[in-house]
Design a protein around this motif. Structure first.
Motif, PDB file in Angstrom:
ATOM      1  N   THR A 103       1.082  -1.068  -0.177  1.00 46.21           N
ATOM      2  CA  THR A 103      -0.213   0.016   0.160  1.00 46.21           C
ATOM      3  C   THR A 103       0.617   1.162  -0.141  1.00 46.21           C
ATOM      4  O   THR A 103       1.012   2.657  -0.792  1.00 46.21           O
ATOM      5  CB  THR A 103      -0.899  -0.037   1.144  1.00 46.21           C
ATOM      6  OG1 THR A 103      -1.419  -1.443   1.217  1.00 46.21           O
ATOM      7  CG2 THR A 103      -1.916   0.776   1.067  1.00 46.21           C
ATOM      8  N   LYS A 104       1.892   1.023   0.673  1.00 39.11           N
ATOM      9  CA  LYS A 104       2.997   2.252   0.452  1.00 39.11           C
ATOM     10  C   LYS A 104       3.568   3.055  -0.824  1.00 39.11           C
ATOM     11  O   LYS A 104       3.347   3.735  -1.354  1.00 39.11           O
ATOM     12  CB  LYS A 104       3.673   1.987   1.538  1.00 39.11           C
ATOM     13  CG  LYS A 104       3.499   2.193   3.138  1.00 39.11           C
ATOM     14  CD  LYS A 104       5.044   2.124   4.462  1.00 39.11           C
ATOM     15  CE  LYS A 104       4.280   2.611   5.841  1.00 39.11           C
ATOM     16  NZ  LYS A 104       5.515   1.984   6.299  1.00 39.11           N
ATOM     17  N   LYS A 105       4.073   1.719  -1.342  1.00 45.82           N
ATOM     18  CA  LYS A 105       4.239   1.396  -2.689  1.00 45.82           C
ATOM     19  C   LYS A 105       2.828   1.695  -3.625  1.00 45.82           C
ATOM     20  O   LYS A 105       3.825   3.233  -4.886  1.00 45.82           O
ATOM     21  CB  LYS A 105       5.432   0.421  -3.387  1.00 45.82           C
ATOM     22  CG  LYS A 105       6.122   0.157  -1.984  1.00 45.82           C
ATOM     23  CD  LYS A 105       6.649  -1.493  -2.670  1.00 45.82           C
ATOM     24  CE  LYS A 105       7.693  -1.985  -1.977  1.00 45.82           C
ATOM     25  NZ  LYS A 105       8.033  -3.410  -1.971  1.00 45.82           N
ATOM     26  N   ASP A 106       2.280   1.233  -3.257  1.00 41.12           N
ATOM     27  CA  ASP A 106       1.194   1.902  -4.300  1.00 41.12           C
ATOM     28  C   ASP A 106       1.401   3.423  -4.356  1.00 41.12           C
ATOM     29  O   ASP A 106       0.381   3.934  -4.812  1.00 41.12           O
ATOM     30  CB  ASP A 106      -0.022   0.870  -3.985  1.00 41.12           C
ATOM     31  CG  ASP A 106       0.756  -0.228  -4.568  1.00 41.12           C
ATOM     32  OD1 ASP A 106       1.713  -1.122  -5.555  1.00 41.12           O
ATOM     33  OD2 ASP A 106       0.213  -1.397  -4.814  1.00 41.12           O
ATOM     34  N   LEU A 107       0.970   3.650  -3.255  1.00 43.13           N
ATOM     35  CA  LEU A 107       0.296   4.817  -2.474  1.00 43.13           C
ATOM     36  C   LEU A 107       0.854   5.873  -3.512  1.00 43.13           C
ATOM     37  O   LEU A 107       0.404   6.671  -3.905  1.00 43.13           O
ATOM     38  CB  LEU A 107       0.180   5.528  -1.298  1.00 43.13           C
ATOM     39  CG  LEU A 107      -0.258   6.948  -1.200  1.00 43.13           C
ATOM     40  CD1 LEU A 107      -1.555   6.783  -1.528  1.00 43.13           C
ATOM     41  CD2 LEU A 107      -0.497   6.910   0.503  1.00 43.13           C
ATOM     42  N   TRP A 108       2.407   5.821  -3.507  1.00 45.52           N
ATOM     43  CA  TRP A 108       3.030   6.373  -4.268  1.00 45.52           C
ATOM     44  C   TRP A 108       3.121   6.208  -5.681  1.00 45.52           C
ATOM     45  O   TRP A 108       2.774   7.593  -6.102  1.00 45.52           O
ATOM     46  CB  TRP A 108       4.392   6.792  -3.761  1.00 45.52           C
ATOM     47  CG  TRP A 108       5.476   7.535  -4.442  1.00 45.52           C
ATOM     48  CD1 TRP A 108       6.425   6.912  -5.393  1.00 45.52           C
ATOM     49  CD2 TRP A 108       5.370   8.883  -4.854  1.00 45.52           C
ATOM     50  NE1 TRP A 108       7.054   7.785  -6.037  1.00 45.52           N
ATOM     51  CE2 TRP A 108       6.755   8.976  -5.904  1.00 45.52           C
ATOM     52  CE3 TRP A 108       5.198   9.451  -4.001  1.00 45.52           C
ATOM     53  CZ2 TRP A 108       7.298   9.910  -5.692  1.00 45.52           C
ATOM     54  CZ3 TRP A 108       5.366  10.796  -4.508  1.00 45.52           C
ATOM     55  CH2 TRP A 108       6.240  11.245  -5.470  1.00 45.52           C
ATOM     56  N   GLY A 109       2.571   5.357  -6.105  1.00 44.85           N
ATOM     57  CA  GLY A 109       2.374   5.155  -7.421  1.00 44.85           C
ATOM     58  C   GLY A 109       1.117   5.820  -8.596  1.00 44.85           C
ATOM     59  O   GLY A 109       0.996   5.830  -8.753  1.00 44.85           O
ATOM     60  N   PHE A 110       0.957   5.579  -7.043  1.00 37.95           N
ATOM     61  CA  PHE A 110      -1.148   6.148  -7.445  1.00 37.95           C
ATOM     62  C   PHE A 110      -1.220   7.259  -7.498  1.00 37.95           C
ATOM     63  O   PHE A 110      -1.852   7.990  -9.118  1.00 37.95           O
ATOM     64  CB  PHE A 110      -1.753   5.328  -6.251  1.00 37.95           C
ATOM     65  CG  PHE A 110      -3.312   6.390  -6.312  1.00 37.95           C
ATOM     66  CD1 PHE A 110      -4.464   5.613  -7.151  1.00 37.95           C
ATOM     67  CD2 PHE A 110      -4.117   7.193  -5.901  1.00 37.95           C
ATOM     68  CE1 PHE A 110      -5.579   6.276  -7.439  1.00 37.95           C
ATOM     69  CE2 PHE A 110      -4.783   7.844  -5.762  1.00 37.95           C
ATOM     70  CZ  PHE A 110      -5.842   7.228  -6.829  1.00 37.95           C
ATOM     71  N   CYS A 111      -0.322   7.966  -6.854  1.00 36.62           N
ATOM     72  CA  CYS A 111      -0.099   9.690  -6.566  1.00 36.62           C
ATOM     73  C   CYS A 111       0.800  10.422  -7.955  1.00 36.62           C
ATOM     74  O   CYS A 111      -0.433  11.198  -8.613  1.00 36.62           O
ATOM     75  CB  CYS A 111       0.425  10.304  -5.601  1.00 36.62           C
ATOM     76  SG  CYS A 111      -0.253   9.711  -3.845  1.00 36.62           S
ATOM     77  N   TRP A 112       1.539   9.301  -8.365  1.00 32.51           N
ATOM     78  CA  TRP A 112       2.871   9.674  -9.229  1.00 32.51           C
ATOM     79  C   TRP A 112       1.410   9.649 -10.824  1.00 32.51           C
ATOM     80  O   TRP A 112       1.388  10.067 -11.418  1.00 32.51           O
ATOM     81  CB  TRP A 112       3.697   9.347  -9.711  1.00 32.51           C
ATOM     82  CG  TRP A 112       4.283   8.863 -10.575  1.00 32.51           C
ATOM     83  CD1 TRP A 112       4.448   8.479 -11.146  1.00 32.51           C
ATOM     84  CD2 TRP A 112       4.749  10.699 -11.233  1.00 32.51           C
ATOM     85  NE1 TRP A 112       5.362   8.797 -12.853  1.00 32.51           N
ATOM     86  CE2 TRP A 112       5.925  10.298 -12.108  1.00 32.51           C
ATOM     87  CE3 TRP A 112       5.387  11.827 -10.431  1.00 32.51           C
ATOM     88  CZ2 TRP A 112       6.828  11.615 -12.584  1.00 32.51           C
ATOM     89  CZ3 TRP A 112       5.966  12.736 -10.894  1.00 32.51           C
ATOM     90  CH2 TRP A 112       6.659  12.356 -12.494  1.00 32.51           C
ATOM     91  N   VAL A 114      -1.740   9.764 -11.347  1.00 30.75           N
ATOM     92  CA  VAL A 114      -2.689  10.898 -10.804  1.00 30.75           C
ATOM     93  C   VAL A 114      -2.298  11.716 -11.261  1.00 30.75           C
ATOM     94  O   VAL A 114      -3.173  13.249 -12.166  1.00 30.75           O
ATOM     95  CB  VAL A 114      -3.275  11.195  -9.619  1.00 30.75           C
ATOM     96  CG1 VAL A 114      -4.367  12.512  -9.498  1.00 30.75           C
ATOM     97  CG2 VAL A 114      -4.428   9.866  -8.936  1.00 30.75           C
ATOM     98  N   PHE A 115      -1.444  12.131 -10.582  1.00 30.92           N
ATOM     99  CA  PHE A 115      -0.028  13.338 -11.237  1.00 30.92           C
ATOM    100  C   PHE A 115      -0.221  13.302 -12.877  1.00 30.92           C
ATOM    101  O   PHE A 115      -0.196  14.484 -13.956  1.00 30.92           O
ATOM    102  CB  PHE A 115       0.473  13.594 -10.290  1.00 30.92           C
ATOM    103  CG  PHE A 115       2.029  14.767 -10.874  1.00 30.92           C
ATOM    104  CD1 PHE A 115       1.462  16.569 -10.850  1.00 30.92           C
ATOM    105  CD2 PHE A 115       2.905  14.649 -11.971  1.00 30.92           C
ATOM    106  CE1 PHE A 115       2.983  17.006 -11.411  1.00 30.92           C
ATOM    107  CE2 PHE A 115       4.090  15.844 -11.972  1.00 30.92           C
ATOM    108  CZ  PHE A 115       3.621  16.847 -12.255  1.00 30.92           C
ATOM    109  N   GLN A 116       0.650  12.560 -13.254  1.00 35.89           N
ATOM    110  CA  GLN A 116       0.116  12.415 -14.523  1.00 35.89           C
ATOM    111  C   GLN A 116      -0.528  12.291 -15.598  1.00 35.89           C
ATOM    112  O   GLN A 116      -0.681  12.926 -16.408  1.00 35.89           O
ATOM    113  CB  GLN A 116       0.534  10.850 -15.068  1.00 35.89           C
ATOM    114  CG  GLN A 116       2.507  10.519 -14.353  1.00 35.89           C
ATOM    115  CD  GLN A 116       3.324   9.224 -14.790  1.00 35.89           C
ATOM    116  OE1 GLN A 116       2.176   8.431 -14.943  1.00 35.89           O
ATOM    117  NE2 GLN A 116       4.425   8.804 -14.891  1.00 35.89           N
ATOM    118  N   GLY A 117      -2.122  11.989 -14.711  1.00 37.28           N
ATOM    119  CA  GLY A 117      -3.188  12.266 -15.641  1.00 37.28           C
ATOM    120  C   GLY A 117      -3.657  13.323 -15.818  1.00 37.28           C
ATOM    121  O   GLY A 117      -3.383  14.154 -17.155  1.00 37.28           O
ATOM    122  N   VAL A 118      -3.194  14.089 -14.326  1.00 34.91           N
ATOM    123  CA  VAL A 118      -3.880  15.596 -14.699  1.00 34.91           C
ATOM    124  C   VAL A 118      -3.249  16.569 -15.678  1.00 34.91           C
ATOM    125  O   VAL A 118      -3.935  17.615 -16.172  1.00 34.91           O
ATOM    126  CB  VAL A 118      -4.113  15.498 -13.676  1.00 34.91           C
ATOM    127  CG1 VAL A 118      -3.961  17.641 -13.462  1.00 34.91           C
ATOM    128  CG2 VAL A 118      -4.929  15.403 -12.351  1.00 34.91           C
TER     129      VAL A 118
END
Length: 165
Positions: A103-112, A114-118
């Motif tokens: 989850t810690k790894k995926d949270l950073w990956g998820f945030c990254w 989202v940033f890329q999508g935006v």
């Protein structure tokens, strides 16, 4: 008159090597023997010496082997239950820890992500805006040019409905 020495402890426990699992099984078998003896004594409080001796004599080698077998089964069941419980706890702990780490790894990956999508959406929108601007500047009198001017201009436009036959 000296009382008869009971050799059941020696037969069940002391006859086994100290480091062997048979010793533990013998101790469990001896505990079962003592439980049976206590129950017998409670039921036969006024038993004569002959009856007491008969009770002790009833513990033949065959009956002691049966006590060992029962103790071995009890120990095996206990060990199996204990091992299953520990394994379940270890699996739960391990799985929980893996989930937390993932989850810690995926949270950073998820945030990254989202940033890329935006960022990609913003770049795409800007590209479309400049493309529309270039079309409207190239042909300001076209329908597309008028719609674009209407959307981005602060001037007030009146829309005219054109009726077609």
């Amino acid at each position: 008159m000296a009382s008869q020495y009971n050799q059941i402890f020696e037969k069940l426990v002391l006859s086994c090597d100290e480091d062997s699992s048979d010793r533990l099984i013998g101790m469990l078998a001896y505990a079962e023997y003592k439980l049976e003896k206590c129950e017998w004594v409670k039921k036969n409080l006024s038993a004569t010496k002959t009856k007491k001796d008969a009770f002790l004599d009833s513990y033949t080698d065959r009956r002691l082997d049966k006590l060992r077998d029962e103790a071995s089964t009890t120990l095996s069941i206990f060990a199996e239950d204990y091992a299953e419980k520990r394994l379940s706890e270890e699996l739960q702990t391990g799985i929980s820890q893996q989930i937390r780490e993932a989850t810690k790894k995926d949270l950073w990956g998820f945030c990254w992500g989202v940033f890329q999508g935006v960022a990609a959406s913003a770049v795409f929108s800007l590209c479309l805006f400049f493309l529309a601007l270039s079309f409207s500047l190239a042909q300001p009198e076209s329908n597309f040019g008028k719609i674009f001017q209407f959307l981005v201009s602060s001037d007030k436009y009146e829309l005219q409905l054109i009726e077609r036959d």
